[in-house]
Write an enzyme that holds these catalytic residues in place. Structure first.
Site, short mmCIF file in Angstrom:
data_model
loop_
_atom_site.label_atom_id
_atom_site.label_comp_id
_atom_site.label_asym_id
_atom_site.label_seq_id
_atom_site.Cartn_x
_atom_site.Cartn_y
_atom_site.Cartn_z
N GLY A 59 1.09 -0.72 -0.04
CA GLY A 59 0.07 -0.05 0.03
C GLY A 59 0.67 0.91 0.17
NE ARG A 60 3.66 1.54 -4.70
CZ ARG A 60 3.46 0.59 -5.22
NH1 ARG A 60 3.66 -0.37 -4.10
NH2 ARG A 60 3.80 0.23 -5.95
CG LEU A 61 2.17 4.12 5.33
CD1 LEU A 61 1.84 4.94 4.51
CD2 LEU A 61 0.85 4.03 6.17
#
Ligand SMILES: Cc1cc2nc3c(=O)[nH]c(=O)nc-3n(C[C@H](O)[C@H](O)[C@H](O)COP(=O)(O)O)c2cc1C
Length: 215
Positions: free
Chosen positions: A193-195
């Site tokens: 999720g790109r976090l």
């Protein structure tokens, strides 16, 4: 124009967290552990790093080189000192280096810092350990200069080989190692999720400061 080439290029990076508790006081032992993990996972040439230098006009240049020595001082790579990168480093002795290892770990490590030629003994030892063909080619190739043809390069290598005969080849003075002694090291762990997780070490008066950065 829409480009379908990229439509399917979306990789999730797994969920291996990198927490502050995972971060040791010094960055280079952690980097060594990550490099060892990438090697064990079968990543191709895990010691390949993108090396950025800046020319006198302020134009950055980036290319891949191989990390060949890692010690408590930093990262050593070898190159032609008359090359573009060599001339850029002679004029502005700072560089950035970035490693990216994709699956299964999905990790990036970034370094910035001053760069200096290594001691002659280190360059001599590494040159002596290279295969003869690599010695001949690196000694004969005027790296980064324009050449008329492949033939010209082959002729240069053949002439050097003929002149050397069976004798050991001495390291040419224009070829040697550079030590990047990092003052900043950033570890990036890809997350779903790109976090992603990012931690940055900065050299301090005593030891290293450590901060978490937003992805
Ligand atoms: C996988 C890979 C490894 C490389 N390793 C080195 C290296 O260790 N030293 C080097 O001088 N060039 C290496 N090169 C070539 C450089 O990318 C570059 O073409 C060359 O150093 C000239 O760069 P310059 O003109 O900016 O000085 C490598 C290239 C690749 C793709």
């Amino acid at each position: 124009m829409r480009d379908d080439l990229f439509a399917s290029m979306r990789v999730e990076y797994g969920d291996s967290p990198l927490a502050r508790a995972d971060m040791p006081p010094l960055p280079l032992p952690l980097f060594r552990a990550w490099l060892a993990a990438a090697t064990a996972a079968g990543v191709d040439e895990p010691n390949g790093m993108a090396l950025a230098t800046v020319d006198p006009d302020g134009q950055p240049h980036c290319r891949i080189v191989l990390l060949k020595v890692l010690d408590e001082r930093g990262l050593t790579f070898f190159s032609n000192r008359d090359s573009d990168k060599g001339r850029q480093l002679a004029a502005n002795a700072r560089a950035a280096a970035t490693f990216w290892w994709s699956r299964p770990r999905n990790r990036q490590v970034r370094f910035t810092g001053p760069v200096a030629p290594v001691e002659d003994a280190v360059s001599d030892a590494y040159f002596a350990a290279r295969p003869r063909r690599a010695q001949l080619c690196s000694a004969a190739s005027p790296q980064s200069r324009v050449v008329a043809s492949r033939d010209e390069l082959e002729r240069r290598v053949a002439a050097l080989a003929a002149a050397a005969g069976e004798a050991p080849l001495a390291r040419p003075p224009h070829w040697g190692g550079y030590l990047l002694a990092p003052d900043v090291v950033e570890f990036w762990q890809g997350r779903d999720g790109r976090l992603h997780d990012r931690f940055r070490y900065r050299r301090a008066a005593a030891g290293w400061d450590l901060e978490r950065l937003a992805p």
